[in-house]
Design an enzyme around this catalytic site. Structure first.
Site, PDB file in Angstrom:
ATOM      1  N   HIS A   1       0.857  -1.185   0.000  1.00 37.19           N
ATOM      2  CA  HIS A   1       0.000   0.000   0.000  1.00 37.19           C
ATOM      3  C   HIS A   1       0.897   1.240   0.000  1.00 37.19           C
ATOM      4  CE1 HIS A   1      -3.343   2.625   0.713  1.00 37.19           C
ATOM      5  NE2 HIS A   1      -4.180   1.638   0.980  1.00 37.19           N
ATOM      6  N   HIS A   2       0.593   2.184  -0.908  1.00 38.83           N
ATOM      7  CA  HIS A   2       1.410   3.401  -1.027  1.00 38.83           C
ATOM      8  C   HIS A   2       1.275   4.296   0.205  1.00 38.83           C
ATOM      9  CE1 HIS A   2       4.113   5.834  -3.166  1.00 38.83           C
ATOM     10  NE2 HIS A   2       3.460   6.001  -4.303  1.00 38.83           N
ATOM     11  N   ALA A   3       0.269   4.052   1.028  1.00 44.32           N
ATOM     12  CA  ALA A   3       0.088   4.861   2.232  1.00 44.32           C
ATOM     13  C   ALA A   3       1.232   4.685   3.223  1.00 44.32           C
ATOM     14  CB  ALA A   3      -1.239   4.513   2.916  1.00 44.32           C
TER      15      ALA A   3
END
Length: 216
Positions: A188-190
């Site tokens: 996840h890019h978060a």
């Protein structure tokens, strides 16, 4: 499992987390060919199976990068201190798979024996889940020995389910005496950027080149 809460007021990724979960929910995937020549030879010499060694080494390296160990407990984000590999057990009789996990241990031989014990106990247990009670710190990791791929992207119809990585390896290829294996990494890019994934692959290749440093 140790859970350390994240203080959103001081967390360097606070704005990125908000952006990639609320404004533009995003994950990304990269696939890299890694050279497993030295590790494969060392495992053959010491009569060890490749798959559990792969599980051990990836889990060991992931647990050294906090970006890959973020989960949510209720409404609280936090870091774990290690992860548990969750993988598939393949049944030769009907070509089905069943969900498995083996508790991680920093000692290779301890983890290796735990994997062998789990495999022996659940090999004949068919169904979607063979070993129950998967812990909250489990991340998905597998190896597809029948196919050498250039790209592999796991998809879910409900969006990215969590912030832990998903890793899939493929079939070996041998060229000019070197044995390579594709490894897909989805995150996840978060919680992580391309730099963090590139660091993982750098450390992974270094460890594969020097199995004497972790294969005890």
């Amino acid at each position: 499992m140790t859970f350390t809460p994240i203080d959103l007021n001081t967390w360097p990724r606070r704005d990125y987390f908000y952006y990639f979960t609320k404004m533009m929910p995003t994950g990304f995937n990269v696939t890299v060919d890694v050279d497993v020549t030295a590790t494969y030879a060392a495992l053959k010499e010491t009569n060890h199976k490749f798959f559990p060694a792969y599980l051990y080494l990836v889990t060991k390296l992931i647990s050294q990068q906090p970006e890959f160990m973020v989960i949510r407990q209720g409404e609280q984000l936090g870091y774990l201190d290690h992860l548990t590999p969750s993988y598939s057990l393949f049944h030769e009789d009907d070509h089905t798979i069943s969900g498995m996990w083996t508790a991680y241990d920093p000692d290779f031989e301890t983890f290796y024996q735990a994997y062998l014990d789990d495999a022996a106990k659940y090999q004949d247990q068919h169904g979607a889940v063979a070993k129950p009670d998967q812990p909250a710190d489990a991340y998905m990791i597998n190896l597809m020995p029948w196919l050498h791929f250039n790209s592999y992207t796991p998809l879910t119809f409900n969006g990215l389910p969590n912030y832990l990585p998903t890793i899939e390896a493929g079939q070996f290829q041998i060229k000019d005496g070197r044995r390579t294996m594709p490894v897909s990494f989805t995150i996840h890019h978060a919680v992580a950027d391309g730099y963090h994934v590139s660091q993982f692959f750098e450390h992974f290749q270094q460890a594969l080149n020097a199995p004497e440093n972790w294969l005890n």
